[in-house]
Write a protein that holds these residues in place. Structure first.
Motif, PDB file in Angstrom:
ATOM      1  N   LEU A 104       0.685  -1.089   0.426  1.00  0.00           N
ATOM      2  CA  LEU A 104      -0.139  -0.398   0.352  1.00  0.00           C
ATOM      3  C   LEU A 104       0.632   1.237  -0.135  1.00  0.00           C
ATOM      4  CD1 LEU A 104      -2.973  -0.692   2.856  1.00  0.00           C
ATOM      5  CD2 LEU A 104      -2.517  -1.419   0.423  1.00  0.00           C
ATOM      6  N   VAL A 105       0.342   1.976  -1.349  1.00  0.00           N
ATOM      7  CA  VAL A 105       1.711   3.547  -1.485  1.00  0.00           C
ATOM      8  C   VAL A 105       1.037   4.652  -1.110  1.00  0.00           C
ATOM      9  CG1 VAL A 105       2.734   4.938  -2.793  1.00  0.00           C
ATOM     10  CG2 VAL A 105       2.975   2.232  -2.512  1.00  0.00           C
ATOM     11  N   GLU A 106       0.909   4.960   0.081  1.00  0.00           N
ATOM     12  CA  GLU A 106       0.220   6.558   0.184  1.00  0.00           C
ATOM     13  C   GLU A 106       1.470   7.686   1.132  1.00  0.00           C
ATOM     14  OE1 GLU A 106      -1.886   8.935   1.159  1.00  0.00           O
ATOM     15  OE2 GLU A 106      -2.724   7.231   0.263  1.00  0.00           O
ATOM     16  N   PRO A 107       1.199   8.789   0.704  1.00  0.00           N
ATOM     17  CA  PRO A 107       2.253   9.478   1.126  1.00  0.00           C
ATOM     18  C   PRO A 107       1.877  10.355   2.425  1.00  0.00           C
ATOM     19  CG  PRO A 107       0.767  10.139  -0.418  1.00  0.00           C
ATOM     20  CD  PRO A 107       0.665   9.106  -0.347  1.00  0.00           C
ATOM     21  N   LEU A 108       0.386   9.943   3.179  1.00  0.00           N
ATOM     22  CA  LEU A 108       0.035  11.168   4.428  1.00  0.00           C
ATOM     23  C   LEU A 108       0.296   9.990   5.161  1.00  0.00           C
ATOM     24  CD1 LEU A 108      -2.713  12.718   3.405  1.00  0.00           C
ATOM     25  CD2 LEU A 108      -0.390  13.549   2.809  1.00  0.00           C
ATOM     26  N   ALA A 109       1.072  11.090   6.496  1.00  0.00           N
ATOM     27  CA  ALA A 109       1.092  10.480   7.801  1.00  0.00           C
ATOM     28  C   ALA A 109       0.402   9.612   8.438  1.00  0.00           C
ATOM     29  CB  ALA A 109       1.766  10.771   8.604  1.00  0.00           C
ATOM     30  N   ARG A 110      -1.068  10.233   8.111  1.00  0.00           N
ATOM     31  CA  ARG A 110      -2.376  10.336   9.031  1.00  0.00           C
ATOM     32  C   ARG A 110      -2.407   9.014   8.244  1.00  0.00           C
ATOM     33  NH1 ARG A 110      -7.778  11.759   6.974  1.00  0.00           N
ATOM     34  NH2 ARG A 110      -6.877  13.534   5.410  1.00  0.00           N
ATOM     35  N   PHE A 131       3.883   1.101   2.703  1.00  0.00           N
ATOM     36  CA  PHE A 131       5.179   2.472   1.828  1.00  0.00           C
ATOM     37  C   PHE A 131       4.612   4.144   2.464  1.00  0.00           C
ATOM     38  CE2 PHE A 131       7.041   5.370  -0.828  1.00  0.00           C
ATOM     39  CZ  PHE A 131       8.521   5.032  -0.475  1.00  0.00           C
ATOM     40  N   ARG A 132       5.307   5.019   3.176  1.00  0.00           N
ATOM     41  CA  ARG A 132       5.010   5.905   2.867  1.00  0.00           C
ATOM     42  C   ARG A 132       5.577   7.088   2.216  1.00  0.00           C
ATOM     43  NH1 ARG A 132       5.669  11.224   7.896  1.00  0.00           N
ATOM     44  NH2 ARG A 132       4.682  12.602   6.220  1.00  0.00           N
ATOM     45  N   GLY A 133       4.916   7.639   1.314  1.00  0.00           N
ATOM     46  CA  GLY A 133       4.972   8.205   0.114  1.00  0.00           C
ATOM     47  C   GLY A 133       4.734   8.706  -1.414  1.00  0.00           C
ATOM     48  N   ARG A 134       5.014   8.691  -2.350  1.00  0.00           N
ATOM     49  CA  ARG A 134       4.442   8.959  -3.185  1.00  0.00           C
ATOM     50  C   ARG A 134       4.501   7.914  -4.361  1.00  0.00           C
ATOM     51  NH1 ARG A 134       7.179  13.586  -3.104  1.00  0.00           N
ATOM     52  NH2 ARG A 134       8.278  13.861  -4.611  1.00  0.00           N
ATOM     53  N   ALA A 135       3.786   7.477  -5.238  1.00  0.00           N
ATOM     54  CA  ALA A 135       4.336   7.202  -6.122  1.00  0.00           C
ATOM     55  C   ALA A 135       6.154   7.150  -7.290  1.00  0.00           C
ATOM     56  CB  ALA A 135       3.733   6.843  -7.260  1.00  0.00           C
ATOM     57  N   GLU A 136       6.141   8.081  -7.083  1.00  0.00           N
ATOM     58  CA  GLU A 136       7.504   8.322  -7.952  1.00  0.00           C
ATOM     59  C   GLU A 136       8.518   8.070  -6.862  1.00  0.00           C
ATOM     60  OE1 GLU A 136       5.453  12.274  -8.455  1.00  0.00           O
ATOM     61  OE2 GLU A 136       5.067  10.925  -7.010  1.00  0.00           O
ATOM     62  N   GLU A 137       8.715   8.007  -5.350  1.00  0.00           N
ATOM     63  CA  GLU A 137      10.105   7.653  -4.265  1.00  0.00           C
ATOM     64  C   GLU A 137       9.734   6.354  -3.681  1.00  0.00           C
ATOM     65  OE1 GLU A 137       9.063  11.713  -1.146  1.00  0.00           O
ATOM     66  OE2 GLU A 137       7.567  10.359  -1.394  1.00  0.00           O
ATOM     67  N   ALA A 138       8.400   5.959  -4.314  1.00  0.00           N
ATOM     68  CA  ALA A 138       8.022   4.384  -4.444  1.00  0.00           C
ATOM     69  C   ALA A 138       9.116   3.736  -5.530  1.00  0.00           C
ATOM     70  CB  ALA A 138       6.664   3.774  -4.528  1.00  0.00           C
ATOM     71  N   SER A 139       9.488   3.873  -6.823  1.00  0.00           N
ATOM     72  CA  SER A 139       9.637   3.996  -7.514  1.00  0.00           C
ATOM     73  C   SER A 139      10.963   4.154  -7.700  1.00  0.00           C
ATOM     74  CB  SER A 139       9.682   4.567  -9.157  1.00  0.00           C
ATOM     75  OG  SER A 139       9.623   5.330  -9.414  1.00  0.00           O
ATOM     76  N   ALA A 239      12.616  16.061   1.178  1.00  0.00           N
ATOM     77  CA  ALA A 239      13.788  16.630   2.030  1.00  0.00           C
ATOM     78  C   ALA A 239      12.745  16.719   3.717  1.00  0.00           C
ATOM     79  CB  ALA A 239      13.806  18.516   1.643  1.00  0.00           C
ATOM     80  N   LYS A 240      13.473  15.983   4.275  1.00  0.00           N
ATOM     81  CA  LYS A 240      13.551  15.900   6.049  1.00  0.00           C
ATOM     82  C   LYS A 240      11.813  15.460   5.903  1.00  0.00           C
ATOM     83  CE  LYS A 240      15.672  19.660   7.937  1.00  0.00           C
ATOM     84  NZ  LYS A 240      15.968  20.967   8.313  1.00  0.00           N
ATOM     85  N   ARG A 241      12.476  13.599   5.471  1.00  0.00           N
ATOM     86  CA  ARG A 241      10.481  13.632   5.296  1.00  0.00           C
ATOM     87  C   ARG A 241      10.973  11.802   5.991  1.00  0.00           C
ATOM     88  NH1 ARG A 241       6.175  13.043   0.555  1.00  0.00           N
ATOM     89  NH2 ARG A 241       4.859  12.114   1.757  1.00  0.00           N
ATOM     90  N   THR A 242      10.185  11.784   6.978  1.00  0.00           N
ATOM     91  CA  THR A 242      10.367   9.752   7.483  1.00  0.00           C
ATOM     92  C   THR A 242       9.374   9.106   6.716  1.00  0.00           C
ATOM     93  OG1 THR A 242       8.370   9.891   9.528  1.00  0.00           O
ATOM     94  CG2 THR A 242      11.262  10.152   9.490  1.00  0.00           C
ATOM     95  N   ARG A 243       9.370   7.734   5.815  1.00  0.00           N
ATOM     96  CA  ARG A 243       8.598   6.684   5.836  1.00  0.00           C
ATOM     97  C   ARG A 243       8.050   5.209   6.574  1.00  0.00           C
ATOM     98  NH1 ARG A 243      11.656   9.314   2.299  1.00  0.00           N
ATOM     99  NH2 ARG A 243      11.273  10.314   0.900  1.00  0.00           N
ATOM    100  N   GLY A 244       7.368   5.177   6.236  1.00  0.00           N
ATOM    101  CA  GLY A 244       7.355   3.638   7.140  1.00  0.00           C
ATOM    102  C   GLY A 244       7.372   2.890   5.667  1.00  0.00           C
ATOM    103  N   GLY A 245       8.383   2.157   6.009  1.00  0.00           N
ATOM    104  CA  GLY A 245       8.688   0.935   4.438  1.00  0.00           C
ATOM    105  C   GLY A 245       8.987  -0.204   5.233  1.00  0.00           C
ATOM    106  N   SER A 246       8.698  -0.463   6.212  1.00  0.00           N
ATOM    107  CA  SER A 246       9.706  -1.789   6.728  1.00  0.00           C
ATOM    108  C   SER A 246       8.467  -3.051   5.871  1.00  0.00           C
ATOM    109  CB  SER A 246      10.486  -2.218   7.992  1.00  0.00           C
ATOM    110  OG  SER A 246       9.331  -1.650   9.040  1.00  0.00           O
ATOM    111  N   ARG A 247       8.117  -4.451   5.816  1.00  0.00           N
ATOM    112  CA  ARG A 247       7.431  -5.505   6.244  1.00  0.00           C
ATOM    113  C   ARG A 247       6.743  -5.346   7.145  1.00  0.00           C
ATOM    114  NH1 ARG A 247       5.314  -8.933   2.839  1.00  0.00           N
ATOM    115  NH2 ARG A 247       5.865  -8.270   1.211  1.00  0.00           N
ATOM    116  N   ARG A 248       5.670  -5.520   8.107  1.00  0.00           N
ATOM    117  CA  ARG A 248       5.770  -5.606   9.223  1.00  0.00           C
ATOM    118  C   ARG A 248       5.335  -6.921   9.580  1.00  0.00           C
ATOM    119  NH1 ARG A 248       5.280  -0.729  12.429  1.00  0.00           N
ATOM    120  NH2 ARG A 248       5.528   1.089  10.799  1.00  0.00           N
ATOM    121  N   GLY A 249       5.817  -7.420  10.931  1.00  0.00           N
ATOM    122  CA  GLY A 249       5.288  -8.654  11.492  1.00  0.00           C
ATOM    123  C   GLY A 249       6.123 -10.112  10.752  1.00  0.00           C
ATOM    124  N   ARG A 250       7.032  -9.765   9.643  1.00  0.00           N
ATOM    125  CA  ARG A 250       8.183 -10.901   8.911  1.00  0.00           C
ATOM    126  C   ARG A 250       9.642 -10.956  10.212  1.00  0.00           C
ATOM    127  NH1 ARG A 250       7.442 -12.796   4.337  1.00  0.00           N
ATOM    128  NH2 ARG A 250       5.485 -11.790   3.098  1.00  0.00           N
TER     129      ARG A 250
END
Length: 250
Positions: A104-110, A131-139, A239-250
């Motif tokens: 699931l790719v989504e840029p907004l933290a909430r 994954f927290r980020g825009r599509a361009e960042e995911a690619s 810039a200065k942005r955090t993202r949740g991208g790790s697979r959880r539960g693995r």
């Protein structure tokens, strides 16, 4: 869960007239779909991911419409859902199709916080990551996460077809497909943007109606095959942005 503020899980109950369609689309995971419907109608509304007026129509307008898209996805495919929001259609597809692996790719933290919580609550951590980020960042990838690629990329009510293709086709493996859930104007969008799609490496967009004979109206999906790789300018990470991208539960 506290419903004293007026949210009511009963509004997410499966309408009897939709029960047969729901069983057809979700099979033995219908209870899981019902649990997700309740979360959408309660936490989803409280946190602004679903409008209050949408809550009574969650099954008809959202869950069944999204689940019908699964018929266009091959067995065991990897799926990237761009602009996932409350998890539509990506989380619905993960519920309906346990053979899929879904990002699931989504840029907004909430929204990503909501998605992570729902994935954990529904016990889908082995099949779904956020994954927290825009599509361009995911690619392009970021900080040891990605870049992401998938056989199927999905999007629902995200953007017109030209912009959507620019964001999503780089995420599709060559020969894979973009499945864009659209409305009645899908044909007009194709006529307007087919040339732009071709320049981005996409094949001729085709309209499919999913869930014919099961839901009414069927879901309208524009399908685009990524026929060739087109070099695009590398997206600059925010810039200065955090993202949740790790697979959880693995």
């Amino acid at each position: 869960m506290d419903f004293t503020d007026g949210s009511d899980p009963a509004v997410a109950a499966l309408p009897p007239e939709l029960a047969e369609a729901a069983r057809s689309l979700f099979g033995d995971r219908l209870d899981l779909a019902a649990a997700y419907a309740e979360v959408l109608a309660t936490d989803g509304v409280l946190r602004g991911l679903i409008g209050p007026r949408e809550a009574p129509r969650i099954w008809e307008r959202h869950l069944l419409n999204c689940a019908a898209v699964a018929e266009r996805i091959p067995e065991g495919a990897s799926v990237l859902d761009v602009g996932s929001g409350a998890g539509l259609p990506g989380l619905v597809l993960a519920i309906a199709r346990p053979d899929l692996t879904v990002t699931l790719v989504e840029p907004l933290a909430r929204r990503t916080s909501f998605l992570v919580e729902v994935v954990e609550r529904l016990g889908l951590t082995k099949a779904v990551r956020v994954f927290r980020g825009r599509a361009e960042e995911a690619s392009t990838g970021s900080t040891g996460v990605g870049p992401f690629r998938a056989e199927i990329v999905t999007a629902r009510a995200v953007a017109p077809l030209d912009r959507l293709s620019a964001w999503c086709l780089p995420l599709v493996v060559p020969g894979g497909r973009l499945l864009a859930v659209k409305g009645s104007s899908a044909g007009d969008e194709i006529a307007e943007h087919a040339k732009a799609v071709a320049k981005l490496g996409g094949g001729e967009p085709k309209v499919h109606h999913c869930g014919v004979g099961v839901i009414e109206p069927p879901a309208t999906v524009v399908e685009i095959v990524r026929e060739r790789v087109v070099n695009q300018a590398r997206a600059k990470p925010a810039a200065k942005r955090t993202r949740g991208g790790s697979r959880r539960g693995r």
